[in-house]
Design a protein around this motif. Structure first.
Motif, PDB file in Angstrom:
ATOM      1  N   LEU A  27       0.830  -1.209   0.000  1.00 15.90           N
ATOM      2  CA  LEU A  27       0.000   0.000   0.000  1.00 15.90           C
ATOM      3  C   LEU A  27       0.865   1.260   0.000  1.00 15.90           C
ATOM      4  CD1 LEU A  27      -2.471  -1.272   2.776  1.00 15.90           C
ATOM      5  CD2 LEU A  27      -2.793  -1.374   0.291  1.00 15.90           C
ATOM      6  N   PRO A  28       1.568   1.555  -1.107  1.00 14.81           N
ATOM      7  CA  PRO A  28       2.457   2.717  -1.106  1.00 14.81           C
ATOM      8  C   PRO A  28       1.764   4.054  -1.320  1.00 14.81           C
ATOM      9  CG  PRO A  28       2.605   1.582  -3.197  1.00 14.81           C
ATOM     10  CD  PRO A  28       1.685   0.768  -2.328  1.00 14.81           C
ATOM     11  N   ASP A  29       0.643   4.095  -2.047  1.00 16.87           N
ATOM     12  CA  ASP A  29       0.018   5.379  -2.376  1.00 16.87           C
ATOM     13  C   ASP A  29      -1.498   5.296  -2.235  1.00 16.87           C
ATOM     14  OD1 ASP A  29      -0.455   3.703  -4.498  1.00 16.87           O
ATOM     15  OD2 ASP A  29       0.014   5.163  -6.046  1.00 16.87           O
ATOM     16  N   ARG A  80       9.390   5.480  -0.224  1.00 14.51           N
ATOM     17  CA  ARG A  80       8.113   5.625  -0.917  1.00 14.51           C
ATOM     18  C   ARG A  80       7.971   7.057  -1.408  1.00 14.51           C
ATOM     19  NH1 ARG A  80       3.466   1.863   1.763  1.00 14.51           N
ATOM     20  NH2 ARG A  80       4.783   0.058   2.186  1.00 14.51           N
ATOM     21  N   GLY A  81       7.326   7.194  -2.556  1.00 10.03           N
ATOM     22  CA  GLY A  81       7.149   8.536  -3.084  1.00 10.03           C
ATOM     23  C   GLY A  81       5.939   8.642  -3.985  1.00 10.03           C
ATOM     24  N   SER A  95       7.641   2.637  -4.832  1.00  9.72           N
ATOM     25  CA  SER A  95       8.088   2.207  -3.508  1.00  9.72           C
ATOM     26  C   SER A  95       9.176   1.172  -3.657  1.00  9.72           C
ATOM     27  CB  SER A  95       6.930   1.647  -2.680  1.00  9.72           C
ATOM     28  OG  SER A  95       6.467   0.421  -3.211  1.00  9.72           O
ATOM     29  N   PHE A  96      10.003   1.108  -2.630  1.00 14.61           N
ATOM     30  CA  PHE A  96      11.098   0.156  -2.573  1.00 14.61           C
ATOM     31  C   PHE A  96      11.227  -0.316  -1.137  1.00 14.61           C
ATOM     32  CE2 PHE A  96      15.466  -0.620  -1.272  1.00 14.61           C
ATOM     33  CZ  PHE A  96      15.909  -1.552  -2.196  1.00 14.61           C
ATOM     34  N   GLN A  97      11.357  -1.625  -0.944  1.00 18.57           N
ATOM     35  CA  GLN A  97      11.612  -2.150   0.393  1.00 18.57           C
ATOM     36  C   GLN A  97      12.562  -3.325   0.299  1.00 18.57           C
ATOM     37  OE1 GLN A  97       8.211  -3.497   2.684  1.00 18.57           O
ATOM     38  NE2 GLN A  97       9.404  -3.697   4.562  1.00 18.57           N
ATOM     39  N   ARG A  98      13.545  -3.319   1.183  1.00 12.65           N
ATOM     40  CA  ARG A  98      14.473  -4.443   1.287  1.00 12.65           C
ATOM     41  C   ARG A  98      14.716  -4.706   2.771  1.00 12.65           C
ATOM     42  NH1 ARG A  98      19.357  -4.027  -2.555  1.00 12.65           N
ATOM     43  NH2 ARG A  98      17.719  -4.689  -4.000  1.00 12.65           N
ATOM     44  N   ASP A 155      16.752 -16.415   6.775  1.00 14.63           N
ATOM     45  CA  ASP A 155      15.988 -16.660   5.561  1.00 14.63           C
ATOM     46  C   ASP A 155      16.194 -15.499   4.594  1.00 14.63           C
ATOM     47  OD1 ASP A 155      13.302 -14.848   5.704  1.00 14.63           O
ATOM     48  OD2 ASP A 155      13.794 -15.532   7.722  1.00 14.63           O
ATOM     49  N   LYS A 156      15.741 -15.660   3.373  1.00 17.93           N
ATOM     50  CA  LYS A 156      16.104 -14.732   2.303  1.00 17.93           C
ATOM     51  C   LYS A 156      15.589 -13.309   2.501  1.00 17.93           C
ATOM     52  CE  LYS A 156      16.562 -18.184  -1.378  1.00 17.93           C
ATOM     53  NZ  LYS A 156      17.931 -17.829  -1.765  1.00 17.93           N
ATOM     54  N   GLY A 157      14.535 -13.136   3.308  1.00 21.04           N
ATOM     55  CA  GLY A 157      14.024 -11.800   3.565  1.00 21.04           C
ATOM     56  C   GLY A 157      13.101 -11.302   2.464  1.00 21.04           C
ATOM     57  N   LEU A 158      12.979  -9.984   2.383  1.00 20.14           N
ATOM     58  CA  LEU A 158      12.033  -9.339   1.470  1.00 20.14           C
ATOM     59  C   LEU A 158      12.750  -8.371   0.550  1.00 20.14           C
ATOM     60  CD1 LEU A 158       9.081  -8.553   0.626  1.00 20.14           C
ATOM     61  CD2 LEU A 158       9.156  -6.859   2.468  1.00 20.14           C
ATOM     62  N   ASP A 159      12.372  -8.394  -0.716  1.00 20.74           N
ATOM     63  CA  ASP A 159      12.863  -7.432  -1.704  1.00 20.74           C
ATOM     64  C   ASP A 159      11.691  -7.097  -2.613  1.00 20.74           C
ATOM     65  OD1 ASP A 159      14.226  -5.898  -3.530  1.00 20.74           O
ATOM     66  OD2 ASP A 159      15.898  -7.310  -3.763  1.00 20.74           O
TER      67      ASP A 159
END
Length: 721
Positions: free
Chosen positions: A117-119, A171-172, A189-192, A206-210
């Motif tokens: 939900l970025p925008d 986020r923008g 948006s970007f999340q890591r 574990d591999k996590g989130l990208d």
């Protein structure tokens, strides 16, 4: 997953959490803009500000702000439950019982219910069957997501956040005019983030989130009363959290002596077991990866007597995953999709009239054409060894399966006000769905070529009516009653063509309620409901053989929803909600279920009559407080919330249960004087570090589960203009 956030719904006003409560929260639950109080149904309306303060960054977190709603995963498939109405499996072509609409566009693929939900401008959660206006697959309700629309004023918001587990979020959103008749917007948006858990053998996370998404919109207003919006988006998301899990209660073939139960008398090596929520024992390389893209064109035309709206969308999803179905550190059973795809064209045209004396009406048509395809649905039986030893396949089952769907529907509603205080509404929707199913693996036996279901095309059709009455006690308060029906489409078992098509689910719902202002600053909504639920669809998973879907005979659901908002002072607001639920099978005497052996599960037939429905806690509730104070240096803000749920089942027999738990979230913020638009915040989610299951996957090999996110916290900077 990040999926199609297409167009914003113009003219939607939202209540800001840091402003005095407004009596004019506007919703579009009845396909027209209306005051929330005037809509005769139970609705949770959430603004972008309230979502941000509560730490809700995806639809998977909506439960903590919406009592009566649970958001848990079946493997990597998010399966919302509203008032105990939910999906039980992920068979190809099977839809969620809770319809997801993004900017007015229906999302037919089940995995599309997981949305970042970025925008977002507003989310509406409609409780109860929505068959009349939102069609099939809305037996539990609907979730309407509205994103920001292009603006003719230069506006935007940028945010950057850093938290534990090296969680970086950017986020923008920016929008402005290109000419006097054209405006555009761009969001991204970007999340890591690192993984939440460490492997019991290797010690690695574990591999996590990208995840990243970009979305653009162009709004064209050629004349007064005419709006045409074109949008497109692209997103990618890779996440390991749903599959980085463990064998619940150590029930797995991986803790047995050998693999004789699978016809392979090989010994199983000893492996460590998970002893705390910070560990996982499934394969280190489990993940879910999703790629999505699509576009949309929406036209809105004021015709004088009303508004004509036409929306056409195309979207494409491709999902790859690796799931460890034995749940232990020993390599034994692995399920893979390479890939699971969905391609859909969705069209909706409707006309919403203005008041014609005491009468208003709306009418519309809906069309969908698309397919879901397993390019490779793989089960891999492996030589039993422990990482970092390389995986070695003993037997591989590989299925191609495809479900094609065409849906056409017509819907309408008429509203009559015989007197000023009384509003009567009647409407309905007729839906006809045609399916074709193909597979090259039936009952575990490979076929020479792709085989079509012998009775194709399979057709499901239904008329779903709705009748409501609302009486205004005062300009700010009313009572209402409603009767409605909903249905979820049937499905063909793609792994066994000897079975009859699974029948559609149907619900008949009765609801009474009251809404409105009861004192200065205090608004209360209360609803009581009863559902008559027939032909529930239930799923059992047998790795390498089948997802078997069957119909339960009947169930009944009853309960009460309450929510309130109290604006005690201009600076202090309190919100609270509670849901009391009693949801049980009436008659389910030949239910397929699992009997745990300690080294996996035996498939049995049992009587579940009188047992609770899954994901149906008897109580869930939340409370939040928001306080703002102006000082010489700027504005201080403090927000805190708590969510509690009682225990609930995680699969149809309720053999796997999540105990009751409570989570706490908070945010402290500061907006400095002289730096208009800047806001700094410290945030925390699940501050008590509650350990509760976010996903389960029960099969003959094991009961596998993974925990929801642990305590997370960080800092965020925002700049709005």
């Amino acid at each position: 997953m990040i999926t199609a956030l297409t167009l914003g719904i113009p003219g939607v006003a939202v209540a800001q959490a840091d402003e005095p409560a407004s009596p004019d929260i506007i919703v579009t639950a009845q396909r027209r803009s209306e005051n929330l109080t005037d809509v005769p149904m139970s609705i949770v309306a959430l603004s972008s500000q309230s979502l941000a303060q509560a730490g809700v960054t995806s639809t998977s977190e909506l439960a903590k702000v919406a009592p009566g709603v649970t958001m848990t995963f079946f493997g990597s498939f998010l399966q919302p439950s509203i008032r105990g109405i939910t999906s039980t499996g992920a068979n190809l072509g099977e839809n969620s019982n809770v319809a997801m609409y993004i900017d007015g566009v229906y999302q037919p693929q089940q995995i599309a219910t997981l949305i970042d939900l970025p925008d977002v401008q507003q989310i509406e959660i409609l409780k109860g069957p929505q068959g009349a206006l939102y069609g099939q697959n809305a037996t539990g309700g609907a979730i309407l997501v509205s994103s920001m629309a292009p603006s003719f004023d230069l506006t935007g918001k940028l945010s950057a956040s850093y938290g534990n587990f090296n969680d970086v979020q950017l986020r923008g959103y920016v929008s402005g005019p290109l000419s006097q008749t054209v405006a555009a917007s761009l969001s991204g948006s970007f999340q890591r983030r690192d993984g939440f858990r460490r492997h019991v053998v290797t010690g690695a996370r574990d591999k996590g989130l990208d995840a990243q998404v970009v979305r653009g919109k162009i709004l064209f207003e050629p004349a007064h009363g005419q709006r045409i919006t074109v949008s497109g988006y692209y997103s990618e998301r890779s996440d390991s959290a749903m599959y980085a899990g463990f064998a619940i209660a150590n029930n797995s073939i991986g803790y047995g002596a050998d693999l004789s139960a699978l016809g392979v008398p090989l010994p199983v090596p000893t492996s460590p077991r998970v002893t705390n929520p910070g560990q996982f024992s499934t394969s280190p390389d489990v993940f879910t990866a999703i790629q999505s893209y699509g576009g949309n064109i929406r036209g809105e035309f004021d015709l004088g007597a009303g508004t004509l709206t036409s929306t056409t969308s195309y979207f494409h999803n491709a999902i790859n995953y690796i799931a460890d179905v034995d749940g232990t550190a020993v390599n034994i059973g692995e399920s893979r999709a390479s890939p699971l795809t969905g391609k859909f064209v969705v069209h909706d045209t409707n006309f919403v009239s203005k008041a014609l004396g005491p009468i208003q009406f709306l009418a519309g048509v809906f069309y969908l054409d698309g397919n879901e395809t397993f390019g490779e649905n793989i089960f891999d039986l492996q030589f039993p060894n422990v990482p970092p030893a390389a995986k070695m396949s003993l037997f591989v089952s590989n299925q191609y399966a495809r479900v094609e769907k065409k849906i056409i529907a017509g819907y309408g509603e008429i509203t009559l006000k015989p007197i000023d205080q009384l509003t009567l509404t009647a409407g309905g929707r007729y839906t006809r769905e045609q399916q074709r199913t193909f597979s090259n693996l039936l009952n575990g036996v490979p076929q020479a070529s792709n085989v079509g279901y012998p009775r194709d095309p399979v057709t499901f059709s239904k008329f779903t009516p709705r009748v409501t009455a609302r009486y205004a006690l005062t300009p700010d308060a009313n009572v209402y009653a409603s009767w409605s029906q909903g249905f979820k489409s049937g499905v063909v078992n793609t792994t066994d063509f000897t079975l009859d098509p699974v029948k559609p689910e149907t619900i008949t719902a009765y609801e009474i309620g009251a809404k409105g202002k009861v004192a200065d600053g205090l608004r209360v909504n209360v609803a009581a409901f009863f559902y008559d639920y027939t032909n529930l669809q239930a799923v059992v998973f047998v790795p390498g053989r089948a997802y078997i879907t069957q119909n339960a005979a009947s169930a009944r659901v009853k309960g009460i929803d309450v929510d309130l908002r109290w604006q005690a002072t201009p600076a202090f607001a309190l919100t609270a909600g509670a849901a009391f639920l009693d949801a049980k099978y009436r008659d389910f005497r030949n239910a397929a279920a699992f009997l745990p052996t300690g080294t996996g599960n035996l498939q049995i037939t049992t009587d579940l009559s009188g047992k609770p429905l899954l994901r149906a806690p008897q109580f869930s509730g939340n409370v939040s407080a928001n306080y703002n104070m102006d000082i010489a240096a700027g504005r201080l803000g403090a927000f805190a919330s708590a969510y509690h749920t009682s225990s609930y089942g995680m699969e149809p027999s309720n053999r796997l249960r999540q105990n009751g738990y409570t989570t706490f979230d908070a945010e402290l913020s500061f907006a400095p004087t002289g730096m208009n638009g800047l806001r700094l915040a410290i945030w925390g989610k699940n501050l008590g570090d509650a350990a509760y299951l976010g996903s389960t996957l029960a099969s003959t090999l094991a009961d596998v589960g993974s925990y929801a996110p642990p305590r997370t916290f960080g800092v965020r900077a925002e700049y709005a203009f």
